[in-house]
Design a protein around this motif. Structure first.
Motif, short mmCIF file in Angstrom:
data_model
loop_
_atom_site.label_atom_id
_atom_site.label_comp_id
_atom_site.label_asym_id
_atom_site.label_seq_id
_atom_site.Cartn_x
_atom_site.Cartn_y
_atom_site.Cartn_z
N GLY A 219 1.92 13.05 -2.60
CA GLY A 219 2.14 11.91 -1.72
C GLY A 219 0.92 11.02 -1.55
N GLY A 220 1.17 9.84 -1.02
CA GLY A 220 0.12 8.88 -0.77
C GLY A 220 0.69 7.50 -0.52
N ILE A 221 -0.12 6.47 -0.72
CA ILE A 221 0.31 5.09 -0.55
C ILE A 221 0.14 4.36 -1.87
N VAL A 222 1.19 3.64 -2.26
CA VAL A 222 1.16 2.77 -3.44
C VAL A 222 1.34 1.34 -2.95
N ARG A 223 0.77 0.39 -3.65
CA ARG A 223 1.01 -1.00 -3.29
C ARG A 223 1.38 -1.81 -4.53
N VAL A 224 2.05 -2.95 -4.28
CA VAL A 224 2.51 -3.81 -5.36
C VAL A 224 2.61 -5.24 -4.84
N ARG A 225 2.47 -6.20 -5.72
CA ARG A 225 2.65 -7.60 -5.34
C ARG A 225 4.13 -7.87 -5.06
N PRO A 226 4.44 -8.86 -4.24
CA PRO A 226 5.85 -9.17 -3.93
C PRO A 226 6.69 -9.55 -5.14
N ASP A 227 6.04 -9.94 -6.25
CA ASP A 227 6.80 -10.24 -7.46
C ASP A 227 6.97 -9.01 -8.34
N GLY A 228 6.50 -7.85 -7.85
CA GLY A 228 6.70 -6.61 -8.60
C GLY A 228 5.65 -6.34 -9.65
N THR A 229 4.49 -6.96 -9.57
CA THR A 229 3.43 -6.74 -10.55
C THR A 229 2.22 -6.08 -9.88
N GLU A 230 1.30 -5.61 -10.72
CA GLU A 230 0.02 -5.03 -10.29
C GLU A 230 0.19 -3.77 -9.43
N MET A 231 1.21 -3.00 -9.68
CA MET A 231 1.41 -1.73 -8.99
C MET A 231 0.17 -0.85 -9.14
N GLU A 232 -0.27 -0.23 -8.03
CA GLU A 232 -1.43 0.65 -8.10
C GLU A 232 -1.41 1.66 -6.95
N VAL A 233 -2.10 2.78 -7.16
CA VAL A 233 -2.27 3.78 -6.10
C VAL A 233 -3.32 3.26 -5.13
N TYR A 234 -3.01 3.31 -3.85
CA TYR A 234 -3.95 2.89 -2.81
C TYR A 234 -4.70 4.09 -2.25
N THR A 235 -3.98 5.14 -1.85
CA THR A 235 -4.59 6.40 -1.43
C THR A 235 -3.71 7.55 -1.92
N HIS A 236 -4.27 8.76 -1.90
CA HIS A 236 -3.54 9.93 -2.38
C HIS A 236 -3.88 11.13 -1.50
N GLY A 237 -2.99 12.13 -1.49
CA GLY A 237 -3.29 13.39 -0.84
C GLY A 237 -2.68 13.55 0.54
N THR A 238 -1.66 12.76 0.86
CA THR A 238 -0.89 13.02 2.06
C THR A 238 0.29 13.92 1.68
N ARG A 239 1.02 14.42 2.71
CA ARG A 239 2.13 15.30 2.37
C ARG A 239 3.43 14.51 2.27
N ASN A 240 3.97 14.11 3.40
CA ASN A 240 5.28 13.44 3.38
C ASN A 240 5.30 12.32 4.41
N ILE A 241 4.49 11.29 4.19
CA ILE A 241 4.49 10.15 5.11
C ILE A 241 5.78 9.34 4.92
N TYR A 242 6.25 8.77 6.01
CA TYR A 242 7.52 8.04 5.99
C TYR A 242 7.32 6.53 6.09
N ASP A 243 6.13 6.10 6.54
CA ASP A 243 5.90 4.68 6.77
C ASP A 243 4.41 4.44 6.93
N VAL A 244 4.03 3.16 7.02
CA VAL A 244 2.63 2.79 7.24
C VAL A 244 2.56 1.76 8.37
N ALA A 245 1.49 1.84 9.16
CA ALA A 245 1.19 0.83 10.17
C ALA A 245 -0.07 0.11 9.73
#
Length: 469
Positions: A219-245
């Motif tokens: 688990g972790g956080i992934v981010r992407v541009r609104p047009d669906g490009t430049e997908m990348e890992v932002y952070t890693h090593g969480t278990r089962n997060i459901y959302d981000v603030a």
């Protein structure tokens, strides 16, 4: 390689449902047949008013929700649930309070999707993270981040969705277990990226619109541009997060999910880009190699998250991460204070809501919260609801039609004290004359009389207009 336990104890950490048929949706007047407000039975009544918005006859088994700046509520109805495996039982429901009396006046089935787990409303577009089932085999083939559009404003998606990321959850685990520790909530930051909460199912060969492929184990956080490009890992090593603030300065906070015996409890974490948070291999014996959580709060099951930053809310409930916990049936406030490169925190109970799943706020300050409400581990057609929470003394103020605002007026909204207003203004400025919009954004960023949040919005808006990261 990260191995995932299939212990039955997981069942008590996330919701799932049984197979039931979907009623045909139609415009509806004031659905309040079953008042489930009794299950929202604790909040600071001297400061906050909580009222029933939509009951189970209209919005059963709500797994997620998002609110447009103008107040329309999009609810992810998931009658498959976390362990169901039969497609055709989920949809996005659009609810409208047209006379601002706190009750639903119109409901529309916006789009059919299975296992909706994250929704984001931006202008005429609605982004959805959901499970995909193979037409040939009837089995889950992965999860996709897609975008729908409602350009004619009839309350329904204009046509099929467009995929932004495909296969962003492991089909093996979805087929064997269901949409449980899968990929979940989505939220847009003021930097213009869409941030995605990935559970410990991880994914293999997720593919964005440019054809870029990526694999993430765990688990972790992934981010992407609104047009669906430049997908990348932002952070890693969480278990089962459901959302981000996400706060105005792109600090990201998550509330994790309790482990079944290895010592990983609910951890409230501050995410720093490229950070490794340690689950499951490092957090016990290699703590010097990870970024520690801000606090371990014991057992629970973190769900929806929101950084509240709206001027209509009292100072003591504003500019704070609000974090839902399904297992504890509680919306928590985490009061964060800067401490070097990160924060200290103090958590407190805020609103008790039976098996709360998600929350979001509109441009006038109306906070909407969804709850599973004892639907059980198999879901229920007569359980689940949505409530509305507003501060005492709150009065409705219509959010402007940003498409009709001048660039100068959008600049005023970009520099406002509303996080919703700043983000909407930014996204509209990105569609305007580049030279004029850039000048407004730069002026706000450079103006030392503006608030830090406004200047931050100016910087990130200018960067997007200039095509810089």
């Amino acid at each position: 390689m990260i191995k995932l336990s299939l212990s039955i104890l997981y069942a008590f950490l996330i919701l799932w449902g049984m197979q039931i048929s979907i009623p045909k949706s139609s415009p509806t007047k004031k659905f309040v047949r079953v008042d489930t407000l009794k299950n929202a039975n604790a909040w600071p009544e001297n400061d906050i008013i909580v009222s029933n918005f939509a009951s189970s006859d209209l919005a059963p088994s709500p797994a997620c929700l998002a609110v447009a700046a103008t107040g329309e509520v999009f609810v992810g109805i998931d009658k498959i649930g976390s362990l169901g495996k039969t497609p055709g039982l989920g949809y996005i429901l659009k609810l409208e309070d047209q006379n601002q009396d706190g009750k639903v006046d119109k409901s529309t089935e916006f789009a059919k999707v299975d296992n909706p787990r994250g929704i984001l409303s931006v202008g005429d577009k609605v982004y959805v993270l959901h499970t995909v089932f193979s037409k040939e085999t009837g089995k889950a083939s992965g999860m996709d981040l897609v975008v729908f559009e409602d350009a004619d404003h009839d309350g329904k998606a204009d046509g099929p969705s467009k995929p932004l990321i495909q296969h962003i959850s492991s089909p093996k685990f979805l087929q064997n277990r269901g949409t449980d520790h899968s990929t979940n909530g989505i939220r847009m930051g003021i930097d213009g990226w869409i941030y995605i909460a990935v559970g410990d199912f991880g994914f293999y060969n997720a593919t964005d619109r440019s054809g870029k492929q990526m694999t993430m184990l765990g688990g972790g956080i992934v981010r992407v541009r609104p047009d669906g490009t430049e997908m990348e890992v932002y952070t890693h090593g969480t278990r089962n997060i459901y959302d981000v603030a996400i706060d105005p300065y792109m600090n990201i906070f998550t509330r994790d999910n309790t482990n079944d015996g290895a010592g990983w409890n609910i951890r409230f974490s501050h995410h720093i880009q490229s950070g490794e948070y340690g689950y499951p291999l490092l957090f016990k014996h290699f703590t010097e190699e990870i970024l520690p959580a801000l606090v371990d709060v014991g057992g629970g099951s973190g769900t929806g998250s929101l950084f509240m930053d709206e001027p209509t809310w009292p100072a003591k409930y504003n500019q704070v991460p609000m974090m839902a916990d399904w297992g504890n049936s509680m919306l928590y406030i985490h009061r964060v204070q800067p401490d070097g490169a990160s924060y200290t925190q103090k958590d407190e109970n805020f609103i008790k809501l039976k098996q709360i799943t998600d929350l979001d706020v509109d441009g006038s300050g109306r906070l909407y919260l969804a709850a599973w409400d004892g639907a059980g581990f198999s879901g229920s057609p007569i359980k689940g609801f949505v409530v509305r929470a507003v501060p005492r003394g709150w009065t409705y103020k219509a959010f402007p039609e940003v498409g009709k605002l001048s660039v100068s007026e959008l600049g005023k909204l970009l520099s406002s004290t509303s996080a919703v207003g700043r983000l909407v203004a930014q996204q509209e400025l990105l569609t305007r004359n580049k030279k004029e919009a850039s000048a407004i954004a730069w002026a706000i960023a450079a103006d030392k009389k503006q608030s830090r949040a406004a200047r931050s919005a100016g910087i990130f808006t200018y960067a997007q207009l200039a095509g810089e990261t």
